[in-house]
Design an enzyme around this catalytic site. Structure first.
Site, PDB file in Angstrom:
ATOM      1  N   LYS A  42     -15.896  -1.690   3.648  1.00  0.00           N
ATOM      2  CA  LYS A  42     -15.240  -2.007   2.373  1.00  0.00           C
ATOM      3  C   LYS A  42     -16.303  -2.605   1.453  1.00  0.00           C
ATOM      4  CE  LYS A  42     -10.683  -3.383   4.192  1.00  0.00           C
ATOM      5  NZ  LYS A  42      -9.924  -4.547   4.719  1.00  0.00           N
ATOM      6  N   GLU A  90       0.827  -1.213   0.000  1.00  0.00           N
ATOM      7  CA  GLU A  90       0.000   0.000   0.000  1.00  0.00           C
ATOM      8  C   GLU A  90       0.854   1.253   0.000  1.00  0.00           C
ATOM      9  OE1 GLU A  90      -3.255  -0.040   2.715  1.00  0.00           O
ATOM     10  OE2 GLU A  90      -3.669  -2.143   2.380  1.00  0.00           O
TER      11      GLU A  90
HETATM   12  C1  2PG Z   1      -6.988  -4.088   5.740  1.00  0.00           C
HETATM   13  C2  2PG Z   1      -6.807  -3.948   4.252  1.00  0.00           C
HETATM   14  C3  2PG Z   1      -6.354  -2.595   3.831  1.00  0.00           C
HETATM   15  P1  2PG Z   1      -6.569  -6.008   2.710  1.00  0.00           P
HETATM   16  O1  2PG Z   1      -6.663  -5.109   6.338  1.00  0.00           O
HETATM   17  O2  2PG Z   1      -7.527  -3.177   6.361  1.00  0.00           O
HETATM   18  O3  2PG Z   1      -5.231  -2.170   4.570  1.00  0.00           O
HETATM   19  O4  2PG Z   1      -5.961  -4.945   3.741  1.00  0.00           O
HETATM   20  O5  2PG Z   1      -7.169  -5.244   1.586  1.00  0.00           O
HETATM   21  O6  2PG Z   1      -5.381  -6.852   2.276  1.00  0.00           O
HETATM   22  O7  2PG Z   1      -7.581  -6.809   3.453  1.00  0.00           O
HETATM   23 MG    MG Z   2      -7.674  -4.381   8.257  1.00  0.00          MG
END
Ligand code: 2PG
Ligand code: MG
Length: 416
Positions: free
Chosen positions: A328, A198
């Site tokens: 998300k 990231e």
């Molecule tokens: C998280 C995300 C973003 P990932 O754990 O919050 O940082 O990671 O998209 O790999 O789940």
């Molecule tokens: Mg997370």
């Protein structure tokens, strides 16, 4: 009222060079096209087991170009809930694996974009209606670890929140200085191993706690006061280190019980200017999550990511676990379900943070969701790599366009 005239899928590539799904939705009146909306599905690396399931990108594209297109044609684009309900019905599985959560989230978002474009409004304004809006407070990663950096450190995200900043733009000004200072400190000690997924520095620390000390040092080096100007946010992503009932800190060659991890994190909260900890315990360790929230939840945000997977139902059953939810869209699949989780959070008195994934693209939709829905925080990764900067810069554009019409920037109210 604009109707969906066409839906098209396309295979494109994300920030890790992996295939992902882009969707375009064309809306119009009669057979005359009015506007097109476009969106791209992101992808996680540290995923919760309760997430909606992405499938092979080529298969997801094919599903968009066949079953989804046929199923959505002639629906009213302005009824996002009806579009999303149709997508859920067409898929027919609890985890969206038949059509693919990647296909579904791209189409759901593209539909919202098309509807906004037909109304000649930016998406955030379309979502907010007449409501006044504020820019969200950014959580910005400085060091990356866990599944995003070869597990060189166990903690996944060491982030900053500019708790004393008066605007989104000022948050970024401060973060730029902290990011540069952190890089310079690591380079000087020969501890800089590159950049994680990231965009945060990929450090060679000897312990996980060293990352906290370095972060405090970088904030001070940037001429800012740790705690007063800038707070620390962590994503432990503890599901990733949980095996056989214990939490494994590989860097320190030791395994902790839930109680020991609780004690370690609580000590960090005492010792460092921490304002937020995400996924401090594994997704199934609800008892530990509850005990930790009870202990420190009046002082810091305890954020559920893998723990809630953006599910309104899980949030309603939280029963004192966490006090903040990460939102998300691709974790749950549709815009309507993501909004339902935000509504459930508000009803339960929980805070919320809209978040990107570790695999991202130039798509900036999530910034519009945070502003348009009035979610007061945004997590997008670090302060490097264009898939991250595209989103920070989009927020700057929105702040600029609002001028004095924006509601006050919520950082000081939330964190001081
Ligand atoms: C998280 C995300 C973003 P990932 O754990 O919050 O940082 O990671 O998209 O790999 O789940
Ligand atoms: Mg997370």
């Amino acid at each position: 009222m604009a109707k969906i005239l066409d839906v098209k899928g396309r295979k494109v590539w994300d920030s890790r060079g992996r295939a992902t799904v882009e969707a375009e939705v064309v809306v119009g009146r009669g057979s005359t096209p009015l506007a097109t909306g476009r969106a791209i599905a992101p992808a996680g690396a540290s995923t919760g087991s309760g997430e909606a399931k992405a499938i092979d990108a080529a298969q997801a594209v094919q599903n968009i170009n066949t079953r989804i297109r046929d199923g959505l044609k002639a629906l009213s684009a302005s009824d996002q809930a009806a579009v999303d309900a149709r997508l859920i019905e067409l898929d027919g599985t609890p985890d969206k694996h038949r059509l693919g959560a990647n296909a579904i989230v791209a189409v759901s978002l593209a539909c919202a974009h098309a509807e906004a474009a037909a109304a000649k409004l930016p998406l955030w304004r379309k979502l907010a209606g007449e409501r006044r809006v504020a820019l969200p407070v950014p959580q910005i990663q400085i060091f990356g670890g866990g599944a995003h950096a070869g597990r060189r450190v166990d903690i996944q995200d060491y982030m900053v929140i500019c708790v004393g900043a008066g605007s989104f733009a000022e948050s970024l000004e401060w973060t730029a200085q902290i990011y540069a200072a952190a890089g310079a400190r690591l380079a000087k000690r020969n501890a800089l191993q590159g950049v994680a997924d990231e965009g945060g520095y990929w450090p060679a620390f000897k312990s996980n706690e060293e990352g906290l000390a370095e972060l405090v040092g970088a904030i001070a080096d940037a001429g800012l006061e740790p705690g007063r100007d800038v707070g620390i946010a962590l994503d432990i992503a503890a599901t990733q280190m949980h095996r056989g009932g214990a939490y494994h800190l590989a860097l320190e060659n030791r395994a902790l019980s839930s109680g020991q991890l609780h004690a370690m994190l609580a000590r960090w909260v005492e010792r460092y200017p921490i304002v937020s900890i995400e996924d401090p315990f594994a997704e199934h360790d609800a008892e530990a999550m509850r005990a930790f929230t009870k202990d420190v939840g009046d002082r810091i945000q305890v954020v559920g990511d893998d723990f809630f997977v953006t599910s309104a139902k899980r949030l309603r059953q939280a029963n004192g676990a966490c006090n903040t939810v990460l939102l998300k869209p691709n974790q749950v699949g549709t815009l309507t379900e993501t909004l339902a989780c935000w509504d459930a959070a508000k009803a339960a008195g929980y805070r919320a943070i809209v978040s990107a994934r570790s695999g991202e693209t130039e798509d900036v939709s999530i910034v519009h969701l945070a502003v348009g829905w009035g979610v007061p925080q945004l997590k997008v990764g670090s302060f490097a790599r264009s898939e991250r900067m595209a989103k920070w810069n989009e927020a700057l554009r929105i702040e600029d366009s609002l001028g004095p019409k924006a509601l006050p920037f919520p950082a000081r109210k939330l964190f001081r």
